[in-house]
Design a protein around this motif. Structure first.
Motif, PDB file in Angstrom:
ATOM      1  N   ARG A 184       1.656   2.323  -7.195  1.00  0.00           N
ATOM      2  CA  ARG A 184       1.681   2.558  -5.884  1.00  0.00           C
ATOM      3  C   ARG A 184       2.868   1.610  -4.895  1.00  0.00           C
ATOM      4  NH1 ARG A 184      -2.258   4.526  -3.329  1.00  0.00           N
ATOM      5  NH2 ARG A 184      -3.860   4.872  -5.453  1.00  0.00           N
ATOM      6  N   SER A 188       4.461   2.799  -1.713  1.00  0.00           N
ATOM      7  CA  SER A 188       5.105   2.576  -0.701  1.00  0.00           C
ATOM      8  C   SER A 188       6.036   1.687  -0.415  1.00  0.00           C
ATOM      9  CB  SER A 188       3.833   1.339  -0.469  1.00  0.00           C
ATOM     10  OG  SER A 188       3.325   0.070  -1.182  1.00  0.00           O
ATOM     11  N   ARG A 191       8.162   3.791   0.947  1.00  0.00           N
ATOM     12  CA  ARG A 191       7.968   4.109   2.298  1.00  0.00           C
ATOM     13  C   ARG A 191       8.015   2.849   3.485  1.00  0.00           C
ATOM     14  NH1 ARG A 191       3.115   3.954   1.785  1.00  0.00           N
ATOM     15  NH2 ARG A 191       2.653   2.026   3.306  1.00  0.00           N
ATOM     16  N   GLU A 192       8.328   2.017   3.219  1.00  0.00           N
ATOM     17  CA  GLU A 192       8.641   0.626   4.331  1.00  0.00           C
ATOM     18  C   GLU A 192       9.882   0.911   4.103  1.00  0.00           C
ATOM     19  OE1 GLU A 192       6.711  -2.687   1.738  1.00  0.00           O
ATOM     20  OE2 GLU A 192       3.859  -1.166   3.163  1.00  0.00           O
ATOM     21  N   GLU A 222       1.269   7.287  -0.725  1.00  0.00           N
ATOM     22  CA  GLU A 222       1.787   6.872  -0.337  1.00  0.00           C
ATOM     23  C   GLU A 222       3.012   7.319   0.646  1.00  0.00           C
ATOM     24  OE1 GLU A 222       1.148   3.650   0.065  1.00  0.00           O
ATOM     25  OE2 GLU A 222      -0.536   3.897  -1.259  1.00  0.00           O
TER      26      GLU A 222
END
Length: 242
Positions: A184, A188, A191-192, A222
């Motif tokens: 996770r 994430s 994505r960021e 995510e």
């Protein structure tokens, strides 16, 4: 013939189950399932199984090795049922194998360095073609994984995207195995990073390729837009978790 029919039935039923899980994961994240594409990673099966998977509803496939990509494309080139199928290159790509991949793979997921991007660029320019690519980023920082570090992506993405002959469509990463929390964080983080790079460079970067058989639901939650599924698609002995 009955074995073939049984396996094709399995492939179709497993596909329905996978897509249902994708839809539920997307809903949990407030996303639409149509934002997520699943590709069937066919590296461990032969052309016959790929053909059955296409008949069962899969339309996008992923290969790890350039020679296998070429072999499957050649073996399946005369099959009417393969119309509309695409193959991606998802594994490590060596410079001496680039010519086997460009012009054949619809998308190269694994551009792991600026030097590799430059080599792909020069060979595409020489052939008058453009390759769609993703930048592979080692978000987790594991020594065993290849890819640009997040900092290298921050400093190098714009220059790579400016190279002729390639079109950078997004980012790819792999998560640590058998660790849901680490997966996770990795997804994430990708994505960021993509959001940060969009702001820095103005690139759209619509594609985030992350999530495999063991962690694709977390990846969808995510922000993944492209999940790479092998065992859970083709292996009848693989039990989906959760």
């Amino acid at each position: 013939m009955s074995d073939v029919f049984s396996y094709e039935s399995f492939l179709g039923e497993r596909r329905r189950e996978v897509l249902e899980r994708v839809a539920r994961a997307a809903a949990r994240a407030g996303r639409d399932a149509s934002e997520v594409e699943a590709i069937a990673v066919s590296k461990t099966v032969g052309p016959e199984e790929v053909l059955l998977a296409k008949r069962a509803g899969w339309s996008a496939f992923g290969e790890n090795r350039p020679q296998e990509l070429v072999r499957k494309l050649e073996a399946l080139s005369g099959e009417p049922d393969m119309a509309g199928a695409r193959f991606d290159m998802i594994g490590n790509l060596q410079k001496n194998k680039i010519n086997q991949v460009i012009g054949r793979a619809a998308l190269i997921h694994s551009v792991s360095s600026a030097h590799l991007a430059e080599a792909i660029s020069s060979r595409c320019v020489a052939r008058g073609i453009v390759a769609d690519v993703l930048l592979e980023v080692n978000v987790s920082g594991e020594a065993t994984k290849s890819g640009l570090s997040p900092d290298e992506a921050r400093t190098g993405a714009e220059g790579i995207a400016a190279l002729p002959g390639i079109r950078v469509l997004g980012l790819m990463t792999m998560a640590p195995a058998r660790d849901a929390d680490a997966a996770r964080r990795t997804f994430s983080g990708l994505r960021e990073l993509a959001a940060e790079l969009r702001g820095r460079t103005g690139l759209a970067l619509p594609t985030l390729s992350c999530g495999m058989s063991d962690d694709f639901e977390v990846a969808v939650e995510e922000g993944s837009t492209l999940i790479r599924l092998g065992r859970c698609v083709f292996d009848q002995g693989y039990a989906l978790s959760r």
